[in-house]
Design a protein around this motif. Structure first.
Motif, PDB file in Angstrom:
ATOM      1  N   ILE A  32       0.817  -1.217   0.000  1.00 21.94           N
ATOM      2  CA  ILE A  32       0.000   0.000   0.000  1.00 21.94           C
ATOM      3  C   ILE A  32       0.850   1.265   0.000  1.00 21.94           C
ATOM      4  O   ILE A  32       0.354   2.329  -0.367  1.00 21.94           O
ATOM      5  N   SER A  33       2.125   1.162   0.378  1.00 23.25           N
ATOM      6  CA  SER A  33       2.983   2.350   0.322  1.00 23.25           C
ATOM      7  C   SER A  33       3.312   2.743  -1.111  1.00 23.25           C
ATOM      8  O   SER A  33       3.753   3.871  -1.352  1.00 23.25           O
ATOM      9  N   ASN A  34       3.088   1.829  -2.056  1.00 19.58           N
ATOM     10  CA  ASN A  34       3.334   2.112  -3.474  1.00 19.58           C
ATOM     11  C   ASN A  34       2.079   2.595  -4.200  1.00 19.58           C
ATOM     12  O   ASN A  34       2.116   2.845  -5.396  1.00 19.58           O
ATOM     13  N   LEU A  35       0.981   2.704  -3.462  1.00 18.95           N
ATOM     14  CA  LEU A  35      -0.290   3.139  -4.042  1.00 18.95           C
ATOM     15  C   LEU A  35      -0.602   4.567  -3.612  1.00 18.95           C
ATOM     16  O   LEU A  35      -0.406   4.934  -2.449  1.00 18.95           O
ATOM     17  N   VAL A  36      -1.088   5.367  -4.556  1.00 16.85           N
ATOM     18  CA  VAL A  36      -1.556   6.723  -4.263  1.00 16.85           C
ATOM     19  C   VAL A  36      -3.038   6.789  -4.597  1.00 16.85           C
ATOM     20  O   VAL A  36      -3.449   6.400  -5.690  1.00 16.85           O
ATOM     21  N   ILE A  37      -3.833   7.272  -3.649  1.00 28.21           N
ATOM     22  CA  ILE A  37      -5.282   7.276  -3.777  1.00 28.21           C
ATOM     23  C   ILE A  37      -5.773   8.678  -4.129  1.00 28.21           C
ATOM     24  O   ILE A  37      -5.367   9.667  -3.496  1.00 28.21           O
ATOM     25  N   GLY A  38      -6.644   8.763  -5.122  1.00 29.53           N
ATOM     26  CA  GLY A  38      -7.292  10.020  -5.467  1.00 29.53           C
ATOM     27  C   GLY A  38      -8.804   9.881  -5.378  1.00 29.53           C
ATOM     28  O   GLY A  38      -9.385   9.035  -6.060  1.00 29.53           O
ATOM     29  N   ILE A  39      -9.427  10.669  -4.509  1.00 25.61           N
ATOM     30  CA  ILE A  39     -10.873  10.597  -4.299  1.00 25.61           C
ATOM     31  C   ILE A  39     -11.501  11.924  -4.711  1.00 25.61           C
ATOM     32  O   ILE A  39     -11.072  12.995  -4.263  1.00 25.61           O
ATOM     33  N   ALA A  40     -12.503  11.862  -5.556  1.00 27.54           N
ATOM     34  CA  ALA A  40     -13.238  13.059  -5.962  1.00 27.54           C
ATOM     35  C   ALA A  40     -14.430  13.258  -5.040  1.00 27.54           C
ATOM     36  O   ALA A  40     -15.219  12.340  -4.818  1.00 27.54           O
TER      37      ALA A  40
END
Length: 435
Positions: A32-40
């Protein structure tokens, strides 16, 4: 009381685990440290939606931002950013919603905000979506993050796909872009927006942009758009043979636990997910042959008792407890359903997840409480062995590490009654065999 023990027994079944495939992947160090989350999201909806995101976001662990049109009034630990000014597009866009471009630009803005060498994937979702983020990382381990990958799922409803595309990842369910694809999308996004001034949704715009770059959708069944209304327990109690990755449209359906409101329901489900996310909603089927009972377990969510022996091929088909999003296209769903029948041999006794704790012997014990009285007589064709007196089911599942996840679970049940109301099920694990 009924306890159910999962053990190595041919009468018990568990769908093959995804982990046995990912174990062979060369990208096992993806986490999960390699994932970036974008929430609209938007400031108008923030007070109603932030609780959904707070239920799964891990402070100081999850990377990313929620993008808002202006600063929120409601406090939260969630990191947010104000979306960039998109007024330069006003001259050519003719969309019904003024928010579409702002929402579509989340990919570009999240890439510009977080693009370090350790970033491998960008995961985009809506504010009324819960993500099982460890499972998302687990699934993405299968794919080479240095290549172009667009990973997601279409809608469960035929008419939603017909309206938009059968090859599109629905943004509410969430989707993932590999780093090089996100970089390419961000570089070309202005041109793409100008090319498609009339498209209705931000996920439709994104799909069109990615398709024009020559990248097709890679399907993962664990992303759930949930274009349904009313009660989705039939769907969640028959989850497909894949890790649960997301649940969307929780504001548009009934509370997933009938005794709780929507926010309480989500937090209740996450109690189990935070203990063992890889097990959440995973189905195990067990039989009590001397009573002709079938147990269908959706771990961390529900247990069904049927008063006859039902094969797994039938139990894997969801009960149609839900209603259609729209009433146009036929067939209505992208999968087969079972009707809900007022038949004592076909209608299950339904129990919902209540609590979880770690017990002696290195087990997790999940407790499921009867939802309501079934109000039917016993199934006469299989011996009149009624399960009406059962009010509680306890499922014991062994604590497992990463290597254990490549093994399947089966179960055995035994009646260990306390005042005749509880049944116990115990699980164990056996090696998966693939040909």
């Amino acid at each position: 009381m009924i306890y159910i023990f999962f053990r190595n027994d041919p009468c018990c079944t568990k769908p093959h685990s995804l982990f046995s495939h990912t174990k062979l992947s060369p990208y096992l160090d993806t986490n999960i440290s390699n994932l970036v989350i974008g929430i609209a999201s938007s400031s108008n909806l923030w007070r109603y939606r932030k609780s959904y995101i707070e239920s799964w976001w891990k402070p100081n662990v999850t990377r990313g931002f929620i993008f808002l049109d202006r600063a929120p009034n409601e406090p939260s630990f969630l990191p947010y950013r104000i979306s960039e000014d998109s007024s330069r597009y006003n001259a050519f866009h003719v969309r019904k919603s003024q928010q579409v471009i702002r929402l579509a630009r989340v990919v570009e803005e999240i890439f510009n905000a977080e693009n370090g060498d350790d970033v491998r994937w960008y995961v985009i979702a809506d504010d009324d979506t819960i993500l099982f983020i460890n499972n998302v990382a687990e699934v993405l381990r299968k794919y080479d993050h240095s290549k172009y990958f667009y990973v997601g799922m279409h809608s469960e409803c035929t008419d939603s796909n017909a309206l938009f595309s059968f090859n599109m990842a629905f943004g509410g369910a969430g989707y993932a872009l590999s780093y090089p694809l996100a970089r390419l999308v961000a570089k070309n996004f202005d041109l793409c927006l100008k090319r498609y001034p009339t498209l209705y949704g931000s996920d439709q715009i994104m799909h069109s942009c990615i398709a024009d770059l020559g990248v097709s959708l890679t399907l993962e069944n664990g992303f759930h758009q949930i274009d349904f209304h009313q009660d989705i327990s039939g769907l969640l109690s028959a989850h497909p043979q894949s890790l649960a990755l997301s649940l969307h449209h929780l504001d548009a359906v009934d509370s997933i636990f009938p005794s709780m409101n929507r926010v309480e329901s989500v937090n209740n489900l996450m109690k189990a997910a935070k203990v063992d996310e890889s097990r959440i909603l995973q189905k195990t089927i067990c039989y009590q042959k001397n009573k002709n009972w079938t147990f269908s377990i959706s771990w961390g969510y529900s247990v069904h008792i049927y008063e006859k022996i039902i094969p797994p091929s039938i139990l894997q088909v969801p009960l149609e407890t839900f209603s259609r999003w729209r009433r146009k296209a036929w067939p209505f769903y992208m999968f087969k359903t079972r009707p809900v029948l007022n038949d004592s041999c076909e209608a299950p006794h339904v129990f919902f997840f209540h609590s979880i704790e770690r017990t002696m012997g290195n087990y997790y014990e999940t407790v499921y409480i009867r939802s309501s009285a079934r109000m039917l007589s016993a199934c006469s064709s299989t011996g009149n062995h009624s399960a009406d007196h059962i009010s509680e089911i306890r499922v014991l599942a062994p604590v497992r590490d990463y290597e254990d996840r490549s093994r399947r679970e089966c179960c055995d049940s035994e009646e260990m009654y306390t005042n005749g109301t509880t049944f116990k099920i115990r699980s164990c694990m056996e090696d998966e065999i693939f040909t």
